[in-house]
Design a protein around this motif. Sequence first.
Motif, PDB file in Angstrom:
ATOM      1  N   PHE A  84       0.958  -1.318   0.098  1.00 30.26           N
ATOM      2  CA  PHE A  84       0.283   0.095  -0.064  1.00 30.26           C
ATOM      3  C   PHE A  84       0.867   1.148  -0.054  1.00 30.26           C
ATOM      4  CE2 PHE A  84      -3.053   3.216   1.259  1.00 30.26           C
ATOM      5  CZ  PHE A  84      -4.042   2.592   0.590  1.00 30.26           C
ATOM      6  N   PRO A  85       0.498   2.114  -0.761  1.00 31.26           N
ATOM      7  CA  PRO A  85       1.443   3.351  -0.966  1.00 31.26           C
ATOM      8  C   PRO A  85       1.426   4.261   0.084  1.00 31.26           C
ATOM      9  CG  PRO A  85      -0.333   3.651  -2.650  1.00 31.26           C
ATOM     10  CD  PRO A  85      -0.603   2.244  -1.730  1.00 31.26           C
ATOM     11  N   ILE A  86       2.044   3.957   1.178  1.00 28.72           N
ATOM     12  CA  ILE A  86       1.921   4.880   2.419  1.00 28.72           C
ATOM     13  C   ILE A  86       3.484   5.347   2.863  1.00 28.72           C
ATOM     14  CG2 ILE A  86      -0.468   5.033   3.101  1.00 28.72           C
ATOM     15  CD1 ILE A  86       0.426   3.364   5.348  1.00 28.72           C
ATOM     16  N   SER A  87       3.764   6.340   3.328  1.00 24.04           N
ATOM     17  CA  SER A  87       5.157   6.290   3.733  1.00 24.04           C
ATOM     18  C   SER A  87       5.232   6.011   5.365  1.00 24.04           C
ATOM     19  CB  SER A  87       5.712   7.987   3.728  1.00 24.04           C
ATOM     20  OG  SER A  87       4.906   8.811   4.279  1.00 24.04           O
ATOM     21  N   VAL A  88       6.603   5.890   5.630  1.00 23.93           N
ATOM     22  CA  VAL A  88       6.945   5.504   7.069  1.00 23.93           C
ATOM     23  C   VAL A  88       6.230   6.708   8.050  1.00 23.93           C
ATOM     24  CG1 VAL A  88       8.915   5.394   8.989  1.00 23.93           C
ATOM     25  CG2 VAL A  88       9.179   4.451   6.760  1.00 23.93           C
ATOM     26  N   VAL A  89       6.178   7.835   7.829  1.00 25.11           N
ATOM     27  CA  VAL A  89       5.414   8.961   8.480  1.00 25.11           C
ATOM     28  C   VAL A  89       4.118   8.616   8.743  1.00 25.11           C
ATOM     29  CG1 VAL A  89       5.093  11.373   8.404  1.00 25.11           C
ATOM     30  CG2 VAL A  89       7.165  10.678   7.853  1.00 25.11           C
ATOM     31  N   GLU A  90       3.713   8.443   7.484  1.00 28.57           N
ATOM     32  CA  GLU A  90       2.124   8.201   7.647  1.00 28.57           C
ATOM     33  C   GLU A  90       1.790   6.800   8.362  1.00 28.57           C
ATOM     34  OE1 GLU A  90       0.710  10.194   3.234  1.00 28.57           O
ATOM     35  OE2 GLU A  90       2.195   8.147   3.380  1.00 28.57           O
ATOM     36  N   LEU A  91       2.635   5.851   8.101  1.00 30.77           N
ATOM     37  CA  LEU A  91       2.096   4.696   9.099  1.00 30.77           C
ATOM     38  C   LEU A  91       2.251   4.945  10.626  1.00 30.77           C
ATOM     39  CD1 LEU A  91       1.968   1.559   9.162  1.00 30.77           C
ATOM     40  CD2 LEU A  91       4.506   1.396   9.525  1.00 30.77           C
ATOM     41  N   VAL A  92       3.426   5.688  10.838  1.00 30.15           N
ATOM     42  CA  VAL A  92       3.639   5.977  12.288  1.00 30.15           C
ATOM     43  C   VAL A  92       2.737   6.896  13.116  1.00 30.15           C
ATOM     44  CG1 VAL A  92       5.159   7.214  13.883  1.00 30.15           C
ATOM     45  CG2 VAL A  92       6.082   5.549  12.245  1.00 30.15           C
ATOM     46  N   ALA A  93       2.196   7.954  12.218  1.00 30.05           N
ATOM     47  CA  ALA A  93       1.111   8.768  12.429  1.00 30.05           C
ATOM     48  C   ALA A  93      -0.197   8.149  12.723  1.00 30.05           C
ATOM     49  CB  ALA A  93       0.780   9.996  11.336  1.00 30.05           C
ATOM     50  N   MET A  94      -0.397   7.107  12.297  1.00 27.74           N
ATOM     51  CA  MET A  94      -1.570   6.434  12.775  1.00 27.74           C
ATOM     52  C   MET A  94      -1.814   6.197  14.101  1.00 27.74           C
ATOM     53  SD  MET A  94      -1.828   3.092  10.206  1.00 27.74           S
ATOM     54  CE  MET A  94      -1.620   3.195   8.361  1.00 27.74           C
ATOM     55  N   GLY A  95      -0.699   6.109  14.742  1.00 26.08           N
ATOM     56  CA  GLY A  95      -0.566   5.982  16.220  1.00 26.08           C
ATOM     57  C   GLY A  95      -1.568   7.067  16.910  1.00 26.08           C
ATOM     58  N   LEU A  96      -1.554   8.149  16.337  1.00 22.16           N
ATOM     59  CA  LEU A  96      -2.241   9.363  16.948  1.00 22.16           C
ATOM     60  C   LEU A  96      -4.063   9.211  16.788  1.00 22.16           C
ATOM     61  CD1 LEU A  96      -0.093  12.211  15.977  1.00 22.16           C
ATOM     62  CD2 LEU A  96      -0.374  11.331  18.357  1.00 22.16           C
ATOM     63  N   TRP A  97      -4.377   8.225  16.275  1.00 21.48           N
ATOM     64  CA  TRP A  97      -5.684   8.175  15.642  1.00 21.48           C
ATOM     65  C   TRP A  97      -6.604   8.642  16.941  1.00 21.48           C
ATOM     66  CZ3 TRP A  97      -8.631   7.242  11.148  1.00 21.48           C
ATOM     67  CH2 TRP A  97      -9.944   7.155  11.442  1.00 21.48           C
ATOM     68  N   ARG A  98      -6.496   8.005  17.994  1.00 25.48           N
ATOM     69  CA  ARG A  98      -7.275   8.344  18.930  1.00 25.48           C
ATOM     70  C   ARG A  98      -7.387   9.828  19.585  1.00 25.48           C
ATOM     71  NH1 ARG A  98     -10.123   4.159  20.799  1.00 25.48           N
ATOM     72  NH2 ARG A  98      -8.938   1.914  20.888  1.00 25.48           N
TER      73      ARG A  98
END
Lengths: 247, 288
Positions: A84-98
Motif C-alpha cells: 500500500f502506497p503510504i510512507s513511514v511517517v504516515e504509518l507512524v502517524a496512525m498512532g495518533l488516531w485516538r
Amino acid sequence: MTHAIAFQNFTLGYNQHPAVLHLQAEIADGSLTAIVGPNGAGKSTLLKGVVNALSPLSGQVSFGSIAREDIAYLPQLSEVDLSFPISVVELVAMGLWRKVGPFGRLGRDYRTRIAEAISAVGLNGFEDRPIGSLSSGQMQRALFARLLLQDARLVLLDEPFTAIDARTMADLIGIVRRWHGEGRTVLAVLHDFDVIRAHFPETLMLARQLVAHGPTAQVLTAENQFRARQMCEACAGPPHTCGRSAA
Amino acid sequence: MWESLFAPFADFGFMRRALLGCVAISVGATPVGVFLMLRRMSLTGDAMAHAILPGAAVGYLVSGLSLGAMTVGGLIAGMAVALLSGFVTRVTALREDASLAAFYLISLALGVLIVSTRGSNVDLMHVLFGTVLALDDTALILLCSIASLSVLTLALLFRPLVLECADPQFLRSVSGLSAATHFIFLALVVMNLVGGFHALGTLLAVGIMILPAAAARFWAASIGGMIVAAVVVALLSCLSGLLLSYHYGLPSGPAIILLAGLAYGFSLVLGPEGGLVARTLSRRFLKT
C-alpha cells in the motif's frame, strides 16, 4: 498493589475447542511481564482475548483503572499491507488516531511528536520511504514508533523480536524498558529465555492452563518447563483437540 | 486537426452531453476505482457490476427504460449481492471470491433472462453496453449528482479508508469505524457502477473504474498522485473514445474502454513507477 489485568476463570477457544483454559491470574499495574509456553499453549490467543478480538467462551477479563481505549496491541503477524502506497511517517502517524480521529488536523505539536517517535526508534532519514521498501527490522521499528504515539497504559506485544536482527532487538528492548520506567504495564509473548531473564522481571508460563506466574527466576525453572511440555503433549495430538491457530 | 477535435462537440448537442456524462463518471468513479485496486478488490468491482443487472432489469420490467426505476433497482441488487456475499463468507466455509462469483453469475443470468422476456435485443444491448450518446437531462443530472456525492463522501472517508486498506487490524483496535468504512465504501462502488451503467452499460461501467486506476499505479507513488493520474487517464480516454466513435462510427462505450486499455498498456511499459522499461533500466543500472 492494584492490578492492570485480572483474568477470572478465563477460557478462550476457536470453534468451541478451548485454547486457553480457566486462567486465573492478575497482572500488576506497571509490571513488565513475559508470557512463555510451548507452541500451541495459547499465548497469542490470550492476547487476542485481552483486546477482545476473540470473545471468551467463559469467564472474564477486567482491567482495573485502565480503559479499553488505553490498550495498544502489536500482533504477531501484522496485517499491514506492505504494497500500500503510504510512507513511514504516515504509518507512524496512525498512532495518533485516538487523539486526531478521522477529521482532526495534524498540528505542529503532533508533527513534532511523530518526528520524536521516529527518531526514538532510529528511523531518521526513512520518513518518506514507502513502507514496502523497509526490511523486517525497520518495519518493526516503525510499528514500535506507532506504539510510542499511541501512548497507551497497557502495551501488548506478540513475539515482537522474532525475525529481526540483534541490533534492532536491543533498541526495541530499550523502548520496552522505557515504557516500564514510565509506569506502563507491558505484556509480551517471548521465546528467548536469555532476553526474558535479563529484562523481564515477571513471567507467566502458559500451557493452555496456567503453569506458573511470578518473578522470572522462580517461573523459568527446568521443572516448570518440563511440566508445561507435558501439559501440552495433549496439544500435540490431533489438531482439532488443540487451538487451531493458538501458537 | 482542430476541426476534427472540436467540431463534433461544437456542432452536436449529444456529443456535449456525452462529454459531460463522461467527465462526471471519470471524476466520480475513478477515485473509487483506485481504492478498489489498492484493496485488491478489482474483481469484486467487476462482480458487483454484473450483480446490478437483475435489479436494473426488474426496474425495466416495471416501467420500461425508466431511469429512476432502473437506478433504484440496480442500487438494491448491488448492495444485496455485496452484503449477501459478505454474509456467506462469514457464516460458511466459502471464501469471498467464490461466493461473489456465485452471486454475480446467478445475477447476470437472471438479469439477461428478465430483460429478454419483455424487451427486444436492442433494449438488452442498451442495458449491457449503455448509451453514452443518448444521455438526456435527467440522466446527466443523475450522473453529476452521483459524482458529487461520491467525491464528497470519499473526502470525508479518506483517512479511515486509507487505514482500513493499509492496516485493517489496527483500525479495528483503535476505532469502531472499520465496519462502517467498509460498508460505505461498498455503497460508493455500487452507486458509481449504477451511475456508470447508464452511460457505459453494466458490463463496461467497471472498466472506467479499474483501467485508469491500474494505469495510474505506474505514474504515481502516493495515493493522492494516483487519484489525480487516474482521473486524468479516464478523462483523456473518454475524450478520445468519443472522438474515435464519432469519426469512425464505432460504438462509443467500447471505444472509451479500449482507449483506457491502451493507456493501461502504455503505462505498463513506459510508466516510471515500476513499469517494464523503468524496471529493466534500474536493473541494468545496478549491474554496471
